[in-house]
Design an enzyme around this catalytic site. Structure first.
Site, PDB file in Angstrom:
ATOM      1  N   ASP A 194      62.730  -7.277  18.168  1.00 64.21           N
ATOM      2  CA  ASP A 194      63.099  -5.994  18.552  1.00 64.21           C
ATOM      3  C   ASP A 194      62.107  -4.847  18.164  1.00 64.21           C
ATOM      4  OD1 ASP A 194      65.873  -6.589  18.862  1.00 64.21           O
ATOM      5  OD2 ASP A 194      66.658  -6.375  17.022  1.00 64.21           O
ATOM      6  N   ASP A 415      74.947 -13.294  13.819  1.00 64.65           N
ATOM      7  CA  ASP A 415      74.244 -12.211  14.282  1.00 64.65           C
ATOM      8  C   ASP A 415      74.283 -11.194  13.289  1.00 64.65           C
ATOM      9  OD1 ASP A 415      73.223 -13.149  16.863  1.00 64.65           O
ATOM     10  OD2 ASP A 415      74.907 -12.759  17.751  1.00 64.65           O
TER      11      ASP A 415
END
Length: 580
Positions: A194, A415
């Site tokens: 990310d 998540d």
């Protein structure tokens, strides 16, 4: 991971971020300090550093993940589902180092040293003498995951926490990996999911602007710290097709990757490859769709779901990415790993053929295997399934130059939480994980996230059950590379658990799981094992074979044996299992 807005920052803006490093100046003697001078140290090219770390090796099986899987199987009401869970319980997964304590370990959580010891033990049990490759996710940058909250971390985007990242996190990891006893392993590091992709598409986000200089400095520091270790391999995170697949995003991403890698001592050769779809859900393939196909005169890529993104799936993005990074100067040995842990999209919702509609959006929505309401639905989405099983050098995707399919995100780990959950890991609440939230980022649709989810990284039994039920290829069926997943994992797997120990001995339990129907099996004990007692098995020359009543197993079936051992307690983890 996340899908970001299509908006892309200009490359010149990305490169300008290099000078915004705050007041702290790097220590030239530090292991991660970039140096472009002619005398700068570079990675030693040796026979021990191969082009593809996964080729000719087995992959590390994390006993902690296996234990979670077997616990979920034991609680499942559906016998078929439980058997499928057990059948994948011996699959390899990555180890996430998502905070400093994940490296050092806690009273209830194994640290990096214990995982590496278990990998060495696994290697010692391999009957073919293959090396073991351990995949580590390096994931603790200051200001981590700047455009979301569910996996934000313990370190803030400050000079003080950048110093902690270097000294308490990366240096500790590098020192452990450098130990002589771990040089028998191949260690793949997945560098900061990310991070760099966020700088491509979210440069207008204030949190990302604050984090940007630390992302760049931290990635360079990590690459330089690991590069001198010939048994360590570095792969940069490269988002996924639904994030970086647009041409402008792809161009800016590769320019940023090259600029950051170019700041290291060894330059672009520091990077062995790239990993895509980390913790993502973008399908490996969209078998019934081609971006350039026309529906009523309009390309499929122009459908609302794809929003003019030409990379419909991860195979397309991997091929696109590989061509671009080579053009940017990365070596031709650069490989791609795709995280296939949750991008299978099987189950009853999977289309079996292309739609017959002549309306573009209807055609795409009825033909695509990605069943999400929007490509931006990244948090515990309904309907997802296990993807291809981990395997080195998967066939069928020559343009993607794949090193491996790998389960980088351990299936069944959340998540993010469906609501705010107090925790000591710095993880917040993101409304994208709330099934009742309607998001502008999803064009006004509900997130369709699973309810009652725990914080990111915590075991989520309901999600794991869904992933197994919707696996594609289905558990026990043929994989996309032409081999059965069970054959890839071996005809059986065995996991050792220590249930008690004392100064001169211990009690061990071993669970054998059949990947295919077995008429008998055998398990090799850890080297030097001395048995004081044994039950549910027969020992000969360090190998345990079953009794008559527990010899025959159906695919996914399990058998257990236990023993009392004398001497030092061995590392928990995988043992070598054979079908005869």
């Amino acid at each position: 991971m996340r899908i970001r807005s299509r908006a892309v920052v200009a490359v010149v803006g990305l490169l300008a971020l290099a000078g915004c490093t705050g007041d702290a100046q790097p220590d030239p003697s530090a292991p991660g300090t970039a140096s472009a001078g002619p005398d700068a140290p570079v990675r030693v090219s040796a026979d021990g550093h191969v082009d593809n770390a996964y080729a000719g090796a087995s992959m590390y099986v994390d006993a902690d993940w296996t234990s979670n899987v077997l616990a979920s199987a034991g609680e499942a009401d559906d016998a078929v589902l439980a058997a499928s869970m057990r059948a994948v319980s011996g699959e390899p997964t990555a180890v996430w180092l998502d905070r400093i304590q994940a490296v050092t370990g806690t009273a209830t959580e194994r640290g990096l040293e214990e995982h590496l010891d278990a990998a060495v033990a696994q290697a010692s049990q391999d009957p073919d003498g293959e090396p073991v490759v351990v995949t580590l996710v390096v994931y603790d940058l200051p200001g981590r995951d700047c455009h979301a909250l569910a996996s934000s971390g313990e370190l803030a985007a400050t000079d003080a926490d950048m110093a902690r990242y270097r000294s308490e996190y990366i240096d500790v990891i590098a020192d452990l990996l450098a130990r002589d006893e771990y040089r028998v392993l191949r260690i793949v590091t997945v560098i900061e999911p990310d991070s760099l992709p966020n700088l491509v598409t979210n440069a207008d986000d204030e949190a990302c602007q604050a984090a940007a200089p630390y992302y760049r400095e931290g990635v360079v520091y990590a690459l330089d710290a690991f590069a001198p270790l010939e048994h360590v391999y570095a792969y940069l995170d490269a988002g996924h097709a639904g994030w970086l697949g647009w041409t402008d995003n792809a161009e800016a991403a590769v320019a940023l990757f090259a600029d950051v890698a170019g700041q290291t001592r060894a330059g672009l050769t520091t990077v062995d490859g790239f990993v895509t779809d980390v913790a993502g859900y973008t399908p490996l393939e969209e078998p019934f769709l081609e971006a350039s196909d026309l529906v009523d005169g309009t390309p499929v890529s122009d459908a609302s779901f794809y929003a003019s993104n030409p990379d419909l799936d991860e195979a397309a993005w991997a091929a696109d990415l590989h061509a671009r990074v080579l053009a940017a100067g990365f070596p031709d040995t650069t490989g791609i790993v795709i995280d296939t842990s949750r991008n299978g999209w099987g189950g009853i919702g999977r289309p079996a053929a292309a739609s017959s509609s002549t309306t573009l959006d209807t055609y795409v929505d009825e033909s695509r295997v990605d069943r999400r309401v929007h490509r931006g639905a990244w948090c515990n989405p309904e309907g997802a399934g296990l993807g291809e099983r981990p395997v080195a050098e998967p066939e069928g995707y020559p343009d993607a130059h794949l090193d491996a399919f790998m389960w980088v995100k351990p299936p069944g780990e959340s998540d993010g939480s469906s609501r705010l959950v107090a925790n000591d890991q710095g993880k917040g609440f993101d409304p994208m994980c709330d099934p009742t939230y309607t998001s502008d980022r999803l064009d006004g649709a509900l997130t369709h996230a699973l309810p009652d989810a725990p914080i990111s990284g915590a075991w989520f039994p309901a999600q794991f059950a869904q992933l197994v039920a919707n696996a594609y290829p289905a558990v026990g069926s043929e994989g996309g590379d032409g081999s059965s997943p069970d054959a890839l994992a071996g005809s059986c797997s065995a996991v050792l658990t220590i249930t008690d120990s004392w100064s001169s001995g211990y009690v061990a339990d071993v669970t054998v799981t059949a990947g295919a129907p077995l008429s008998t099996w055998s398990v090799t004990l850890p080297p030097g094992t001395v048995l004081d007692d044994l039950w549910n098995g027969v020992e000969a020359d360090g190998r345990i074979t079953p009794l008559e009543w527990n010899a025959t197993l159906d695919a996914g079936g399990t058998a257990n044996f236990g023993y009392v051992g004398a001497g030092d307690t061995p590392a928990a983890g995988a043992l070598a299992c054979a079908s005869a």
